[in-house]
Design a protein around this motif. Structure first.
Motif, PDB file in Angstrom:
ATOM      1  N   ILE A  22     -17.171  41.937  15.827  1.00 43.72           N
ATOM      2  CA  ILE A  22     -16.589  40.730  14.985  1.00 43.72           C
ATOM      3  C   ILE A  22     -18.292  41.221  14.102  1.00 43.72           C
ATOM      4  N   LYS A  23     -18.044  40.742  12.268  1.00 46.41           N
ATOM      5  CA  LYS A  23     -19.040  40.418  11.487  1.00 46.41           C
ATOM      6  C   LYS A  23     -18.385  39.664  10.359  1.00 46.41           C
ATOM      7  N   ASN A  24     -17.166  39.458  10.743  1.00 49.45           N
ATOM      8  CA  ASN A  24     -16.802  38.848   9.211  1.00 49.45           C
ATOM      9  C   ASN A  24     -15.790  37.830  10.306  1.00 49.45           C
ATOM     10  N   LEU A  25     -16.105  36.746   9.548  1.00 49.01           N
ATOM     11  CA  LEU A  25     -15.365  35.113   9.899  1.00 49.01           C
ATOM     12  C   LEU A  25     -14.080  34.562   8.516  1.00 49.01           C
ATOM     13  N   ILE A  26     -13.328  34.339   8.918  1.00 47.35           N
ATOM     14  CA  ILE A  26     -11.652  33.907   8.095  1.00 47.35           C
ATOM     15  C   ILE A  26     -11.971  32.811   8.604  1.00 47.35           C
ATOM     16  N   LEU A  27     -12.024  31.791   7.719  1.00 44.98           N
ATOM     17  CA  LEU A  27     -11.628  30.088   8.558  1.00 44.98           C
ATOM     18  C   LEU A  27     -10.894  29.358   7.322  1.00 44.98           C
ATOM     19  N   ASP A  28      -9.596  28.932   8.320  1.00 47.66           N
ATOM     20  CA  ASP A  28      -8.739  27.806   7.722  1.00 47.66           C
ATOM     21  C   ASP A  28      -9.746  26.446   7.513  1.00 47.66           C
ATOM     22  N   PHE A  29      -9.409  25.245   6.687  1.00 47.37           N
ATOM     23  CA  PHE A  29      -9.582  23.654   6.335  1.00 47.37           C
ATOM     24  C   PHE A  29      -9.387  22.939   7.426  1.00 47.37           C
ATOM     25  N   GLY A  30      -7.826  22.479   6.741  1.00 48.94           N
ATOM     26  CA  GLY A  30      -7.205  21.842   8.052  1.00 48.94           C
ATOM     27  C   GLY A  30      -6.685  22.090   9.056  1.00 48.94           C
ATOM     28  N   ASP A  31      -7.295  21.151   9.915  1.00 45.93           N
ATOM     29  CA  ASP A  31      -7.018  20.923  11.476  1.00 45.93           C
ATOM     30  C   ASP A  31      -8.227  21.974  12.028  1.00 45.93           C
ATOM     31  N   GLU A  40     -25.186  25.496  10.732  1.00 47.49           N
ATOM     32  CA  GLU A  40     -25.976  26.571  12.063  1.00 47.49           C
ATOM     33  C   GLU A  40     -25.493  27.814  11.562  1.00 47.49           C
ATOM     34  N   LEU A  41     -24.351  28.307  11.807  1.00 51.08           N
ATOM     35  CA  LEU A  41     -23.800  29.151  11.863  1.00 51.08           C
ATOM     36  C   LEU A  41     -23.873  30.247  10.574  1.00 51.08           C
ATOM     37  N   ALA A  42     -23.435  29.509   9.392  1.00 52.31           N
ATOM     38  CA  ALA A  42     -24.475  30.222   7.936  1.00 52.31           C
ATOM     39  C   ALA A  42     -25.789  29.800   8.159  1.00 52.31           C
ATOM     40  N   LYS A  43     -26.807  29.981   8.209  1.00 54.34           N
ATOM     41  CA  LYS A  43     -27.806  29.491   8.497  1.00 54.34           C
ATOM     42  C   LYS A  43     -28.219  31.255   9.867  1.00 54.34           C
ATOM     43  N   ALA A  44     -27.579  31.180  10.388  1.00 62.78           N
ATOM     44  CA  ALA A  44     -27.981  32.005  11.305  1.00 62.78           C
ATOM     45  C   ALA A  44     -27.627  33.241  10.470  1.00 62.78           C
ATOM     46  N   ASN A  45     -26.829  33.604  10.002  1.00 64.40           N
ATOM     47  CA  ASN A  45     -26.738  34.341   9.261  1.00 64.40           C
ATOM     48  C   ASN A  45     -25.928  35.934   9.865  1.00 64.40           C
ATOM     49  N   THR A  46     -25.317  35.945  10.965  1.00 61.51           N
ATOM     50  CA  THR A  46     -24.768  36.680  11.571  1.00 61.51           C
ATOM     51  C   THR A  46     -23.490  37.732  11.510  1.00 61.51           C
ATOM     52  N   HIS A  47     -22.592  36.248  10.720  1.00 65.79           N
ATOM     53  CA  HIS A  47     -21.347  36.683  10.012  1.00 65.79           C
ATOM     54  C   HIS A  47     -21.190  36.124   8.977  1.00 65.79           C
ATOM     55  N   ARG A  48     -20.537  36.913   8.034  1.00 65.73           N
ATOM     56  CA  ARG A  48     -19.661  37.366   6.855  1.00 65.73           C
ATOM     57  C   ARG A  48     -18.949  35.625   6.733  1.00 65.73           C
ATOM     58  N   LEU A  49     -19.215  34.575   6.019  1.00 65.54           N
ATOM     59  CA  LEU A  49     -17.881  33.551   6.226  1.00 65.54           C
ATOM     60  C   LEU A  49     -17.355  33.254   5.304  1.00 65.54           C
ATOM     61  N   PHE A  50     -15.892  33.359   4.844  1.00 61.98           N
ATOM     62  CA  PHE A  50     -15.114  33.045   4.276  1.00 61.98           C
ATOM     63  C   PHE A  50     -14.410  31.778   4.400  1.00 61.98           C
ATOM     64  N   LEU A  51     -14.162  30.908   3.579  1.00 63.96           N
ATOM     65  CA  LEU A  51     -12.880  29.846   3.925  1.00 63.96           C
ATOM     66  C   LEU A  51     -11.882  30.331   3.545  1.00 63.96           C
ATOM     67  N   LYS A  93     -18.490  23.858   1.034  1.00 62.48           N
ATOM     68  CA  LYS A  93     -18.299  25.046   0.604  1.00 62.48           C
ATOM     69  C   LYS A  93     -19.609  25.935   0.692  1.00 62.48           C
ATOM     70  N   ASN A  94     -20.605  25.621   0.175  1.00 63.67           N
ATOM     71  CA  ASN A  94     -21.640  26.215   0.087  1.00 63.67           C
ATOM     72  C   ASN A  94     -22.221  27.426   1.621  1.00 63.67           C
ATOM     73  N   ALA A  95     -21.949  26.722   2.506  1.00 62.64           N
ATOM     74  CA  ALA A  95     -21.838  27.033   3.457  1.00 62.64           C
ATOM     75  C   ALA A  95     -20.494  28.885   3.755  1.00 62.64           C
ATOM     76  N   PHE A  96     -19.763  28.715   2.795  1.00 64.81           N
ATOM     77  CA  PHE A  96     -19.208  30.058   2.601  1.00 64.81           C
ATOM     78  C   PHE A  96     -19.925  30.850   1.373  1.00 64.81           C
ATOM     79  N   GLU A  97     -19.392  32.169   1.422  1.00 67.13           N
ATOM     80  CA  GLU A  97     -19.594  33.770   0.422  1.00 67.13           C
ATOM     81  C   GLU A  97     -18.315  33.537  -0.543  1.00 67.13           C
ATOM     82  N   VAL A  98     -16.934  32.901   0.317  1.00 64.18           N
ATOM     83  CA  VAL A  98     -16.092  32.694  -1.178  1.00 64.18           C
ATOM     84  C   VAL A  98     -15.446  31.458  -0.370  1.00 64.18           C
TER      85      VAL A  98
END
Length: 202
Positions: A2-11, A91-102, A127-132
């Motif tokens: 896994i290199k990329n994470l797409i994460l939902d917001f609500g719940d 912390e996940l964003a700081k680790a920079n191990t995955h690309r993060l998207f909301l 908002k700034n924790a995500f690439e997009v």
């Protein structure tokens, strides 16, 4: 891997009370959610209609409700955003191990309310924790339609098999899985986004 994470917001990050809006609307004559009202809400989440048009049409359906009462009922679904989840994300964003998207199904009224409730500094940290930061009403698309996932993959050159999508709604994760995206259909109340690491071993 896994290199990329797409994460939902609500719940996933912000707690929701999903039946709250319907519960509040009973005060103004709601007995059941008609297909017309359901489609109106979906169109609003897609950004097909403006907030003004959405509220005008809701008032047509519920003439007993004043404009501010409709807004309050609409926002009743939104609860708190626990600090520990924001800290985990940072912390996940700081680790920079995955690309993060909301990737969130939402609308202008909800986002403005969240900004006000969280305060600009905390919202911007999120908002700034995500690439997009993908919001359905800005994209003119919504989950679970396949086109929204395909758009995120294409725009960011993401390989589906190297991407994990986290959402609490099975309909959404089913569509993503059909496109070859790895998924975690998070069970609200039983699981938490901070348990993410155990889902990255695949």
């Amino acid at each position: 891997m896994i290199k990329n994470l797409i994460l939902d917001f609500g719940d996933i990050f912000i707690d929701l009370d999903k039946p709250a809006t319907a519960r509040e609307m009973v005060k103004y004559g709601l007995t059941e959610i008609s297909l017309t009202v359901d489609q109106l809400c979906k169109d609003y989440e897609k950004g097909i209609i403006t907030s003004e048009a959405f509220l005008n049409q809701m008032q047509d359906h519920f003439p007993k409700a004043k404009r501010h009462q409709l807004v309050d009922a609409w926002n009743a679904i939104l609860l708190d955003f626990p600090d520990y989840r924001l800290e985990f994300l940072e912390e996940l964003a700081k680790a920079n191990t995955h690309r993060l998207f909301l990737l969130s199904n939402t609308n202008d009224i909800h986002i403005e309310y969240v900004k006000e409730k969280m305060g600009a500094p905390k919202f911007n940290r999120f908002k700034n924790a995500f690439e997009v930061f993908y919001l359905s009403y800005e994209m003119k698309m919504r989950k679970p339609d396949a086109e929204i996932f395909e758009s995120v993959l294409h725009e960011n050159n993401l390989e589906a098999s190297a991407t994990l999508f986290v959402d609490d709604t099975k309909e959404n994760t089913d569509t993503a899985a059909a496109l070859g995206i790895k998924v975690w259909n998070l069970q609200v109340g039983k699981e938490d986004i901070i348990d993410l690491k155990q889902h990255l071993i695949c």
